[in-house]
Design an enzyme around this catalytic site. Structure first.
Site, PDB file in Angstrom:
ATOM      1  CG  ASP A  13      -1.721   1.321   1.292  1.00  0.00           C
ATOM      2  OD1 ASP A  13      -2.235   1.788   0.396  1.00  0.00           O
ATOM      3  OD2 ASP A  13      -1.861   1.880   2.430  1.00  0.00           O
ATOM      4  CB  SER A  14       0.136   4.975  -0.783  1.00  0.00           C
ATOM      5  OG  SER A  14      -0.972   4.868   0.064  1.00  0.00           O
ATOM      6  CE1 TYR A  45       3.044   5.376  -3.030  1.00  0.00           C
ATOM      7  CE2 TYR A  45       1.767   3.806  -4.181  1.00  0.00           C
ATOM      8  CZ  TYR A  45       2.772   4.117  -3.600  1.00  0.00           C
ATOM      9  OH  TYR A  45       3.985   3.371  -3.375  1.00  0.00           O
ATOM     10  N   GLY A  46      -2.690   9.037  -3.630  1.00  0.00           N
ATOM     11  CA  GLY A  46      -3.862   9.657  -4.059  1.00  0.00           C
ATOM     12  C   GLY A  46      -3.968  10.948  -4.780  1.00  0.00           C
ATOM     13  CB  CYS A  76      -2.854   1.333  -2.609  1.00  0.00           C
ATOM     14  SG  CYS A  76      -2.822   2.864  -3.009  1.00  0.00           S
ATOM     15  CG  ASN A  77      -9.198   1.468  -3.154  1.00  0.00           C
ATOM     16  OD1 ASN A  77     -10.442   0.991  -3.665  1.00  0.00           O
ATOM     17  ND2 ASN A  77      -9.093   1.175  -1.803  1.00  0.00           N
ATOM     18  CB  THR A  78      -4.561   5.375  -5.486  1.00  0.00           C
ATOM     19  OG1 THR A  78      -5.327   6.046  -4.566  1.00  0.00           O
ATOM     20  CG2 THR A  78      -4.104   6.547  -6.433  1.00  0.00           C
ATOM     21  CD  GLU A 155      -2.673   8.490   7.499  1.00  0.00           C
ATOM     22  OE1 GLU A 155      -1.679   9.139   7.688  1.00  0.00           O
ATOM     23  OE2 GLU A 155      -2.602   7.727   6.237  1.00  0.00           O
ATOM     24  CB  CYS A 187     -10.157   5.159   0.011  1.00  0.00           C
ATOM     25  SG  CYS A 187      -8.651   5.949   0.989  1.00  0.00           S
ATOM     26  CG  HIS A 189      -6.647   5.730   5.099  1.00  0.00           C
ATOM     27  ND1 HIS A 189      -6.093   5.387   4.158  1.00  0.00           N
ATOM     28  CD2 HIS A 189      -6.170   6.362   6.102  1.00  0.00           C
ATOM     29  CE1 HIS A 189      -4.819   5.595   4.390  1.00  0.00           C
ATOM     30  NE2 HIS A 189      -4.917   6.266   5.638  1.00  0.00           N
TER      31      HIS A 189
END
Ligand code: DGL
Length: 274
Positions: A13-14, A45-46, A76-78, A155, A187, A189
């Site tokens: 993931d990012s 990354y988003g 990571c979705n992005t 976060e 995403c 998160h």
């Protein structure tokens, strides 16, 4: 050559968010060992361009493959939205993303075929969810909303804060106006915001957790490929790597993972081999 089923699964993931996918993988595949890479030095990354996200994703994947893994999960979705074809072209092991599983589950859940998607600006720009849904159901309507403020709020731990509620209402209002009955949390998160989102969307909107859908689909595919670990009595381990200092990651990890992590290792990613 078929990978060895005893090897760990590599997840990247990012940054820290991909631990929501690890959490779900642990739930459905409790015996599997996992090596995790969070590219904390280059997160987010988003906000980045497709080329940059793709290059970073290939470097992340290369690192995990060098650690010897049997399959890769792009948490990571992005990165899933932009880099999956490049990754699958470059590397020969099974590689799973989060987009397709989420899109499939959304299509199963929707009754009015009006689906909302929330994600980073880059994920929304990619139209990856829209394309995955529309190639399976041409008549489905997909409405997307970039929600750039949600990652920092999560976060900071502001999961149930008034500020988060106001921002969520702002982001979700246009989607609710379109009368969506299903919302993809696109995403890493957002699973942590499920409760707060549910309070705004109420019961008539089904929430699709991309981490949950991805883990279920990885479990199914590994079984199909006969790649599930034969060690089915011992608990799987988690080895986390990050590209920046470990302290911030270790301090936040439990919130995303549901349990404390083992020691985290800092690594420098080697340049991509041509
Ligand atoms: N992991 C990213 C995603 O799921 C969110 C954080 C970032 O922007 O890098 O899209």
């Amino acid at each position: 050559m078929k990978p060895d089923s005893q090897l760990p699964i590599g997840v990247f993931d990012s940054g820290i968010g991909g631990l929501t996918v690890v959490r779900e993988l642990h739930r459905v595949l409790p015996n599997e060992d996992i090596i995790y890479l969070g590219d904390t030095a280059r997160v987010p990354y988003g906000t980045k361009s497709p080329d940059t996200v793709t290059r970073f994703a290939c470097e992340d994947a290369q690192f995990l493959i060098q650690q010897k893994v049997k399959a890769l999960v792009v948490a990571c979705n992005t990165a899933s939205a932009w880099a999956l074809p490049a990754l699958q072209q470059r590397f020969s092991l099974p590689i799973f993303g989060v987009i397709l599983p989420g899109a499939r589950v959304a299509l199963e859940k929707t009754r009015n075929r009006r689906i909302g998607v929330i994600g980073t600006a880059s994920t929304v720009r990619s139209k990856a969810y829209t394309n995955a849904i529309r190639t399976r159901d041409e008549g489905a309507k997909v409405f997307s909303e970039a929600c750039p403020l949600l990652v920092p709020l999560v976060e900071e731990g502001l999961l149930d804060h008034a500020a988060t509620r106001i921002i969520l209402e702002e982001y979700l209002r246009p989607l609710l106006r379109k009368q969506i009955d299903t919302l993809i949390l696109g995403c890493t998160h957002y699973p942590l915001l499920k409760k707060a989102i549910g309070k705004i969307t109420k019961r008539n909107v089904a929430l699709v957790d991309s981490a949950e859908c991805c883990a279920a689909s990885v479990a199914e595919s590994l079984a199909q490929f006969k790649l599930l670990t034969p060690q089915n009595t011992r608990k799987g381990t988690l080895r986390p790597y990050v590209t920046d200092d470990t302290e911030r990651f270790e301090a936040m990890a439990e919130r995303f993972l549901g349990f404390p992590t083992e020691q985290t290792w800092k690594v420098e990613l080697p340049a991509l081999k041509e």
